[in-house]
Design a protein around this motif. Structure first.
Motif, PDB file in Angstrom:
ATOM      1  N   VAL A   1      -0.973 -16.667  44.993  1.00  0.00           N
ATOM      2  CA  VAL A   1      -1.384 -17.378  43.785  1.00  0.00           C
ATOM      3  C   VAL A   1      -0.237 -17.239  42.799  1.00  0.00           C
ATOM      4  CG1 VAL A   1      -3.078 -17.588  41.937  1.00  0.00           C
ATOM      5  CG2 VAL A   1      -3.805 -16.791  44.210  1.00  0.00           C
ATOM      6  N   VAL A   2       0.308 -18.369  42.389  1.00  0.00           N
ATOM      7  CA  VAL A   2       1.346 -18.394  41.362  1.00  0.00           C
ATOM      8  C   VAL A   2       0.629 -18.643  40.039  1.00  0.00           C
ATOM      9  CG1 VAL A   2       3.365 -19.618  40.485  1.00  0.00           C
ATOM     10  CG2 VAL A   2       3.096 -19.264  42.950  1.00  0.00           C
ATOM     11  N   VAL A   3       0.779 -17.706  39.112  1.00  0.00           N
ATOM     12  CA  VAL A   3       0.148 -17.821  37.795  1.00  0.00           C
ATOM     13  C   VAL A   3       1.260 -18.010  36.765  1.00  0.00           C
ATOM     14  CG1 VAL A   3      -1.294 -16.670  36.079  1.00  0.00           C
ATOM     15  CG2 VAL A   3      -1.759 -16.327  38.528  1.00  0.00           C
ATOM     16  N   LEU A   4       1.149 -19.071  35.972  1.00  0.00           N
ATOM     17  CA  LEU A   4       2.110 -19.344  34.914  1.00  0.00           C
ATOM     18  C   LEU A   4       1.365 -19.412  33.590  1.00  0.00           C
ATOM     19  CD1 LEU A   4       4.160 -22.167  36.672  1.00  0.00           C
ATOM     20  CD2 LEU A   4       4.713 -19.732  36.538  1.00  0.00           C
ATOM     21  N   GLN A   5       1.898 -18.734  32.592  1.00  0.00           N
ATOM     22  CA  GLN A   5       1.293 -18.751  31.267  1.00  0.00           C
ATOM     23  C   GLN A   5       2.314 -19.229  30.245  1.00  0.00           C
ATOM     24  OE1 GLN A   5      -1.377 -15.227  30.362  1.00  0.00           O
ATOM     25  NE2 GLN A   5      -0.133 -14.398  32.018  1.00  0.00           N
ATOM     26  N   PRO A   6       1.896 -20.143  29.363  1.00  0.00           N
ATOM     27  CA  PRO A   6       2.812 -20.553  28.306  1.00  0.00           C
ATOM     28  C   PRO A   6       2.989 -19.429  27.295  1.00  0.00           C
ATOM     29  CG  PRO A   6       0.666 -21.564  27.971  1.00  0.00           C
ATOM     30  CD  PRO A   6       0.605 -20.832  29.279  1.00  0.00           C
ATOM     31  N   SER A   7       4.175 -19.320  26.780  1.00  0.00           N
ATOM     32  CA  SER A   7       4.499 -18.296  25.787  1.00  0.00           C
ATOM     33  C   SER A   7       4.681 -18.954  24.419  1.00  0.00           C
ATOM     34  CB  SER A   7       5.792 -17.586  26.208  1.00  0.00           C
ATOM     35  OG  SER A   7       6.239 -16.735  25.193  1.00  0.00           O
ATOM     36  N   ASP A   8       4.477 -18.175  23.378  1.00  0.00           N
ATOM     37  CA  ASP A   8       4.706 -18.667  22.014  1.00  0.00           C
ATOM     38  C   ASP A   8       6.190 -18.836  21.711  1.00  0.00           C
ATOM     39  OD1 ASP A   8       1.999 -18.604  21.613  1.00  0.00           O
ATOM     40  OD2 ASP A   8       2.012 -16.702  20.529  1.00  0.00           O
ATOM     41  N   ARG A   9       7.039 -18.280  22.570  1.00  0.00           N
ATOM     42  CA  ARG A   9       8.481 -18.303  22.309  1.00  0.00           C
ATOM     43  C   ARG A   9       9.231 -18.310  23.630  1.00  0.00           C
ATOM     44  NH1 ARG A   9       8.868 -14.858  18.452  1.00  0.00           N
ATOM     45  NH2 ARG A   9      11.114 -14.753  18.432  1.00  0.00           N
ATOM     46  N   GLU A  10      10.492 -18.706  23.565  1.00  0.00           N
ATOM     47  CA  GLU A  10      11.366 -18.652  24.730  1.00  0.00           C
ATOM     48  C   GLU A  10      11.465 -17.193  25.176  1.00  0.00           C
ATOM     49  OE1 GLU A  10      13.250 -21.421  26.086  1.00  0.00           O
ATOM     50  OE2 GLU A  10      11.879 -22.578  24.839  1.00  0.00           O
ATOM     51  N   LEU A  11      11.279 -16.924  26.443  1.00  0.00           N
ATOM     52  CA  LEU A  11      11.324 -15.543  26.915  1.00  0.00           C
ATOM     53  C   LEU A  11      12.740 -15.088  27.250  1.00  0.00           C
ATOM     54  CD1 LEU A  11       8.011 -15.325  28.962  1.00  0.00           C
ATOM     55  CD2 LEU A  11       8.468 -14.640  26.605  1.00  0.00           C
ATOM     56  N   THR A  12      13.720 -15.917  26.925  1.00  0.00           N
ATOM     57  CA  THR A  12      15.120 -15.531  27.104  1.00  0.00           C
ATOM     58  C   THR A  12      15.615 -14.709  25.917  1.00  0.00           C
ATOM     59  OG1 THR A  12      15.771 -17.651  26.150  1.00  0.00           O
ATOM     60  CG2 THR A  12      15.707 -17.506  28.553  1.00  0.00           C
ATOM     61  N   GLU A  13      14.899 -14.786  24.792  1.00  0.00           N
ATOM     62  CA  GLU A  13      15.285 -14.021  23.602  1.00  0.00           C
ATOM     63  C   GLU A  13      15.016 -12.534  23.833  1.00  0.00           C
ATOM     64  OE1 GLU A  13      13.454 -15.566  20.019  1.00  0.00           O
ATOM     65  OE2 GLU A  13      13.221 -17.505  20.994  1.00  0.00           O
ATOM     66  N   ARG A  14      15.911 -11.689  23.327  1.00  0.00           N
ATOM     67  CA  ARG A  14      15.731 -10.243  23.452  1.00  0.00           C
ATOM     68  C   ARG A  14      15.453  -9.672  22.068  1.00  0.00           C
ATOM     69  NH1 ARG A  14      16.647  -8.464  28.457  1.00  0.00           N
ATOM     70  NH2 ARG A  14      16.747  -6.294  27.834  1.00  0.00           N
TER      71      ARG A  14
ATOM     72  N   TRP B   1      11.859  -7.712  19.618  1.00  0.00           N
ATOM     73  CA  TRP B   1      10.552  -7.069  19.722  1.00  0.00           C
ATOM     74  C   TRP B   1       9.422  -8.092  19.824  1.00  0.00           C
ATOM     75  CZ3 TRP B   1       6.536  -7.686  16.359  1.00  0.00           C
ATOM     76  CH2 TRP B   1       6.826  -8.226  15.093  1.00  0.00           C
ATOM     77  N   GLU B   2       9.592  -9.273  19.192  1.00  0.00           N
ATOM     78  CA  GLU B   2       8.553 -10.298  19.268  1.00  0.00           C
ATOM     79  C   GLU B   2       8.388 -10.809  20.710  1.00  0.00           C
ATOM     80  OE1 GLU B   2      11.135 -10.496  17.049  1.00  0.00           O
ATOM     81  OE2 GLU B   2      10.354 -10.990  15.062  1.00  0.00           O
ATOM     82  N   THR B   3       9.507 -10.972  21.396  1.00  0.00           N
ATOM     83  CA  THR B   3       9.462 -11.407  22.795  1.00  0.00           C
ATOM     84  C   THR B   3       8.831 -10.322  23.662  1.00  0.00           C
ATOM     85  OG1 THR B   3      11.418 -12.773  22.462  1.00  0.00           O
ATOM     86  CG2 THR B   3      10.849 -12.242  24.735  1.00  0.00           C
ATOM     87  N   ASP B   4       9.208  -9.064  23.422  1.00  0.00           N
ATOM     88  CA  ASP B   4       8.616  -7.954  24.179  1.00  0.00           C
ATOM     89  C   ASP B   4       7.107  -7.903  23.974  1.00  0.00           C
ATOM     90  OD1 ASP B   4      11.075  -7.260  25.196  1.00  0.00           O
ATOM     91  OD2 ASP B   4      11.415  -5.642  23.741  1.00  0.00           O
ATOM     92  N   LEU B   5       6.657  -8.097  22.737  1.00  0.00           N
ATOM     93  CA  LEU B   5       5.226  -8.102  22.440  1.00  0.00           C
ATOM     94  C   LEU B   5       4.535  -9.253  23.160  1.00  0.00           C
ATOM     95  CD1 LEU B   5       2.772  -7.012  20.928  1.00  0.00           C
ATOM     96  CD2 LEU B   5       3.446  -8.446  18.983  1.00  0.00           C
ATOM     97  N   GLN B   6       5.137 -10.441  23.140  1.00  0.00           N
ATOM     98  CA  GLN B   6       4.579 -11.605  23.825  1.00  0.00           C
ATOM     99  C   GLN B   6       4.448 -11.327  25.320  1.00  0.00           C
ATOM    100  OE1 GLN B   6       3.792 -15.316  22.581  1.00  0.00           O
ATOM    101  NE2 GLN B   6       2.556 -14.378  24.124  1.00  0.00           N
TER     102      GLN B   6
END
Length: 159
Positions: free
Chosen positions: A31-44, A46-51
């Motif tokens: 099962v491939v599960v994909l979830q949309p994020s509030d932000r690009e996950l390429t950013e490094r 704390w907000e990305t880590d929290l997301q």
């Protein structure tokens, strides 16, 4: 949350004993599960880590429920921690699962570099997507039925 059920890739079939050494039956579905994020996950930051933590928790909630339904029906089921690539319910093997590579080979989505690793490029969400993988010894239709049962109870889970 978006999911799709597929037969295992050739890589998973060839290396299943290194991914799941305790399993006595072959992986018959993923099962491939994909979830949309509030932000690009390429950013490094704390907000990305929290997301990522939030999305990981949502996958684990979903994955544990699917795995439990499949186990109640006599199948093996395993969810892989998106953070580590290791199985959560079984003993870890000598190989970590690369969920980005699984999504790329299964769905054909592009990838983009993000530091020392890669991220998926979703057709609608770009790199604001969080991939996760669940494996099972169940056939595709049994997995679809288990997930469909969850969808009826949880409207946030959709295919």
């Amino acid at each position: 949350m978006q999911y799709s059920v597929h037969p295992p890739s050739e890589f998973i079939c060839q290396h299943s004993e290194k991914l799941l050494p305790e399993w006595s039956t072959p992986v018959r579905s993923i099962v491939v599960v994909l979830q949309p994020s509030d932000r690009e996950l390429t950013e490094r930051c704390w907000e990305t880590d929290l997301q990522k933590q939030i999305l990981r928790s949502q996958f684990l909630e979903f994955g544990f429920k699917v795995a439990e339904l499949l186990r109640q029906r006599g199948y093996l089921a395993e969810l892989f921690d998106p953070k580590t690539g290791l199985p959560i319910l079984s003993k870890a093997g000598s190989l970590r699962l690369d969920d980005v590579a699984v999504v790329r080979s299964t769905l054909g989505y592009g990838i983009t570099p993000a530091g020392n690793c890669f991220t998926i490029v979703h057709p609608r969400w770009g790199s604001a997507v969080y991939p996760s993988i669940l494996m099972s010894s169940a056939d595709l239709s049994s997995v679809e039925a288990a997930v469909a049962g969850l969808r009826e109870c949880h409207h946030s889970f959709r295919g």
